[in-house]
Write a protein that holds these residues in place. Structure first.
Motif, mmCIF file in Angstrom:
data_model
loop_
_atom_site.group_PDB
_atom_site.id
_atom_site.type_symbol
_atom_site.label_atom_id
_atom_site.label_comp_id
_atom_site.label_asym_id
_atom_site.label_seq_id
_atom_site.Cartn_x
_atom_site.Cartn_y
_atom_site.Cartn_z
ATOM 1 N N LYS A 1 9.345 -67.360 14.130
ATOM 2 C CA LYS A 1 8.920 -66.019 14.528
ATOM 3 C C LYS A 1 8.906 -65.099 13.304
ATOM 4 O O LYS A 1 9.898 -65.008 12.591
ATOM 5 C CB LYS A 1 9.910 -65.420 15.551
ATOM 6 N N LEU B 1 3.969 -52.329 20.055
ATOM 7 C CA LEU B 1 5.202 -53.112 19.934
ATOM 8 C C LEU B 1 5.209 -54.271 20.929
ATOM 9 O O LEU B 1 5.559 -55.415 20.567
ATOM 10 C CB LEU B 1 6.428 -52.216 20.159
ATOM 11 N N ASP B 2 4.849 -53.994 22.171
ATOM 12 C CA ASP B 2 4.786 -55.075 23.166
ATOM 13 C C ASP B 2 3.764 -56.135 22.757
ATOM 14 O O ASP B 2 4.001 -57.341 22.895
ATOM 15 C CB ASP B 2 4.417 -54.508 24.549
ATOM 16 N N ASN C 1 4.136 -62.681 18.695
ATOM 17 C CA ASN C 1 5.370 -63.479 18.541
ATOM 18 C C ASN C 1 6.394 -62.867 17.593
ATOM 19 O O ASN C 1 7.262 -63.563 17.058
ATOM 20 C CB ASN C 1 4.972 -64.898 18.064
ATOM 21 N N TYR C 2 6.298 -61.537 17.357
ATOM 22 C CA TYR C 2 7.234 -60.916 16.419
ATOM 23 C C TYR C 2 8.621 -60.751 17.038
ATOM 24 O O TYR C 2 8.762 -60.340 18.193
ATOM 25 C CB TYR C 2 6.735 -59.537 15.968
ATOM 26 N N ALA C 3 9.643 -61.071 16.259
ATOM 27 C CA ALA C 3 11.007 -60.624 16.543
ATOM 28 C C ALA C 3 11.144 -59.208 16.001
ATOM 29 O O ALA C 3 10.611 -58.900 14.943
ATOM 30 C CB ALA C 3 12.011 -61.533 15.863
ATOM 31 N N VAL C 4 11.817 -58.358 16.736
ATOM 32 C CA VAL C 4 11.918 -56.953 16.341
ATOM 33 C C VAL C 4 13.360 -56.586 16.020
ATOM 34 O O VAL C 4 14.282 -56.973 16.743
ATOM 35 C CB VAL C 4 11.359 -56.042 17.457
ATOM 36 N N ALA D 1 2.872 -56.791 19.717
ATOM 37 C CA ALA D 1 3.427 -57.537 18.585
ATOM 38 C C ALA D 1 4.377 -58.624 19.067
ATOM 39 O O ALA D 1 4.357 -59.757 18.577
ATOM 40 C CB ALA D 1 4.154 -56.580 17.636
ATOM 41 N N LYS D 2 5.202 -58.265 20.064
ATOM 42 C CA LYS D 2 6.203 -59.229 20.549
ATOM 43 C C LYS D 2 5.566 -60.331 21.390
ATOM 44 O O LYS D 2 5.784 -61.522 21.157
ATOM 45 C CB LYS D 2 7.268 -58.493 21.384
ATOM 46 N N SER D 3 4.732 -59.919 22.363
ATOM 47 C CA SER D 3 4.258 -60.928 23.315
ATOM 48 C C SER D 3 3.049 -61.701 22.805
ATOM 49 O O SER D 3 2.963 -62.914 22.975
ATOM 50 C CB SER D 3 3.947 -60.275 24.670
#
Ligand SMILES: [Mg+2]
Ligand SMILES: [Mg+2]
Ligand SMILES: [Zn+2]
Ligand SMILES: [Zn+2]
Ligand SMILES: [Zn+2]
Ligand SMILES: [Zn+2]
Lengths: 429, 429
Positions: A234, A207-208, A215-218, A210-212
């Motif tokens: 995003k 998850l981290d 660039n995913y918004a979760v 994916a986000k960092s």
């Protein structure tokens, strides 16, 4: 009863040989003709019509697969699991049980050749893409759209026992969860948060990562999904459940001698903050809608999962939810006629509608929409304690479509034929 | 693998909104998508195509029926037998189990309203008619085309226990055998000679009555059938077997722990002087072919009968024989494009294609055309000694068509919708 008009002119008017700009593929996992009939009987009555019944073009689709072997000709598997079947329409090629968008090989643990998927081809063409499921988003059906791995069980970096060559620390593409976010699918919505909480070989969780890194918004609730209004800057990753999402109806498990509910109807159950499949589908369409087109795969996953458990209410509820998603897709298609919508299953399953006096096997009876009892029984070996799960079966299944090149689902096709249809065939006129 | 061309233009070219001049309806009793797939796998391989796969228009067809009751709204039966299902397409109306082209009523022994059949309407229109089956010609499917009685068991004058009001000596229309010859069907071919050897209430056998009063020419062997060259002056009654006709393959009965044959293939068995279903169909078409048109119903009856017995080879062989009849009908249609050809079943059945390691339930394994094993299992209660027969099931089944108004089988239809399609709907263009 029945229809009164000749349908020839309507069908002629629905034929569109152009290549589709966008494609929405809606899959009921395990949704065969028997399960469609059972759900129709329960939900709208024997003479009623589901949304998925109303698509103008329809055919039968074969779903067989291959078995591991020396090759180049592999033995045929007349019954398949969800991995080779989803790989079939995703890549246009057959493969073996458990395998995701990779070719066959000598053993389950030996990787095959990676096959490019429809979703990846749409991405390359600069179109937007989405992948939505009520299962873990790393489960076989959604995974086949945008990952390549020898064993479907390798859903997260902690689940790589059968896929050592694919580990990122071994120079591979990583687990399904890692591959999905690496692929950059613009809209990824489903369950499976626990897979994304696993640590990657490099340290941070998926998850981290994916986000960092990706660039995913979760989003983790229906409300958070509602708040997402664009994927322009995003992509969005929605993880609404630790594992598979909650089914609409509480379980009614068939048993020897027959099972039923107190009033014969299936009981709705609390789904907390999870969005419905229809809500996820409508949001995905809204986010993906653009003049250049998109590919969206939507799965009602637990038709299959409930059938394995001989849970008729679970399967009916999941099919009802998929049917609402179909309704939303058809509404979009009506105002965007350059969109091809296809509705089908991946393989046949165990549920059979049987006479009321069926007797000894594992059965359950519900009161259908017509007010009359409907009894179902399950294919199963009944061996072991508890008895083995009900199994997939090998029958051809219904496929239906509307929009550009929808005529290509008529007659008898194989699920690999959907690949070329979704990419757009050279128009015949 | 698969097809390469866009099918839009081909399908558009196959749409013909005109009313059909002639209709050939080919029925596989119990032939659902599962059984079609099993037969395809065995006979031509998973990627092969049967003749019945090649019809351009296809859809799913519901087959539910009614239960006896006070009316006017009767309870729904989600699984039906061959009588109400055949009555459904024959008359356009639903009825109860066991009933032939009569409406529902308060009890099985209480007659319902007679409903006029497609065959009778073709007769009235001055067209020729034919009724061909591998069952006794008095069995439910062929009987529904041209007789009206409250209980399908009342096949001959000695079988009228449940149909006393229908006895000729009581002023009724008589048994199914008597009604068929009274209806004057031009070509009646099948089994069931023993029914016609029964004495009518008036004294002579049904066969004598058919010959002397109804002017029928009688054939009892393939050679005698070959010798019939016209029905211009005499209709023809072919009775090639005492009861049901012999199946192509010897029985392979599924059993607990699994059954198979010595070499994995189904063994052909001697059929004596009986004609094949294809031979009967070709002869019927030749005799019925005329500029004014005809209606012909052809049934591969023992797909169902073998499935009840969990006999996979019997069912496959019968489906192969039906497929050859389909091939002959399609060849005729090609040179007579004003003919509508429809191929379908009457209701779903018990056979499921299951994984090879299925285990405990009653299974049988054959070596399919591809050279690989295919295992089937059967829905059944397994109660009683011997275990109960495998049962009909309630899934929608495939329907396919070619020719005028063939587009009316696409999507989801009910089997009663075939009635108006076969009679010819008002053209939509
Ligand atoms: Mg799935
Ligand atoms: Mg029959
Ligand atoms: Zn599946
Ligand atoms: Zn499954
Ligand atoms: Zn039948
Ligand atoms: Zn039957």
């Amino acid at each position: 009863m029945g229809f009164t008009q000749d349908r020839s002119a309507d069908l002629a008017g629905a034929i569109d040989p152009a290549k589709p700009t966008s494609v929405i593929l809606l899959i009921g996992d395990g949704m065969d003709d028997s399960m469609i009939t059972a759900a129709r009987n329960y939900s709208v009555g024997a003479a009623g019509r589901l949304a998925l019944d109303e698509l103008p073009f329809s055919g039968a689709m074969t779903t067989y697969g291959l078995k591991v072997g020396a090759g180049p000709d592999y033995p045929i598997a007349y019954v398949s699991d969800s991995a080779p079947t989803a790989s079939g329409w995703s890549t246009g090629k057959k493969t073996v049980d458990g395998r995701l968008s990779q070719g066959p090989s000598t053993a389950a643990t030996v990787p095959g050749e990676d096959y490019e998927t429809v979703l990846e081809k749409f991405e390359k063409a600069g179109k937007l893409t989405g992948d939505v499921s009520t299962a873990e988003i790393t489960d076989a059906t959604p995974a086949a759209a945008a990952s390549h791995i020898n064993a479907r069980a390798c859903q997260g970096p902690a689940n790589m026992a059968d896929c050592t060559a694919a580990k990122k620390s071994n120079g591979g593409k990583g687990s399904v969860a890692e591959q999905l976010v690496d692929s950059g699918v613009d809209v990824l919505l489903g369950g499976g948060a626990a897979r994304f909480a696993q640590a990657t070989d490099a340290g941070p969780t998926v998850l981290d990562y994916a986000k960092s890194t990706r660039n995913y918004a979760v989003a983790t609730t229906a409300a958070e999904l509602d708040a997402v209004t664009s994927v322009a800057t995003k992509p969005v990753l929605g993880l609404f459940s630790s594992a598979n999402m909650t089914r609409k109806y509480a379980k009614l498990e068939a048993k020897a001698g027959g099972a039923t509910t107190p009033d014969g109807t299936c009981a709705a159950q609390d789904r907390g903050t999870q969005p419905t499949l229809q809500a996820m589908t409508e949001k995905a369409i809204t986010l993906l809608d653009n003049p250049n087109g998109f590919f969206l795969q939507v799965e009602g996953a637990s038709v299959d999962k409930a059938e394995h458990e001989r849970d008729i209410c679970g399967a009916i509820g999941e099919l009802e939810e998929l049917d609402l998603a179909v309704k939303s897709a058809l509404a979009y298609q009506k105002t965007h006629p350059d969109t091809l919508v296809i509705v089908t299953g991946d393989h046949a399953h165990s549920t059979q509608i049987v006479p009321d006096d069926f007797g000894g096997s594992m059965t359950a009876t519900v009161t259908a929409f017509d007010g009359d009892p409907m009894t179902v029984a399950y294919s199963s070996s009944y061996a072991g304690t508890p008895p083995q799960q009900a199994t997939h079966t090998g029958a051809q299944i219904r496929v239906a479509a509307i929009g550009p090149q929808a005529a290509n689902v008529t007659g008898v096709i194989d699920q690999t034929d959907l690949f070329a249809t979704m990419l757009g065939r050279t128009p015949s006129t």
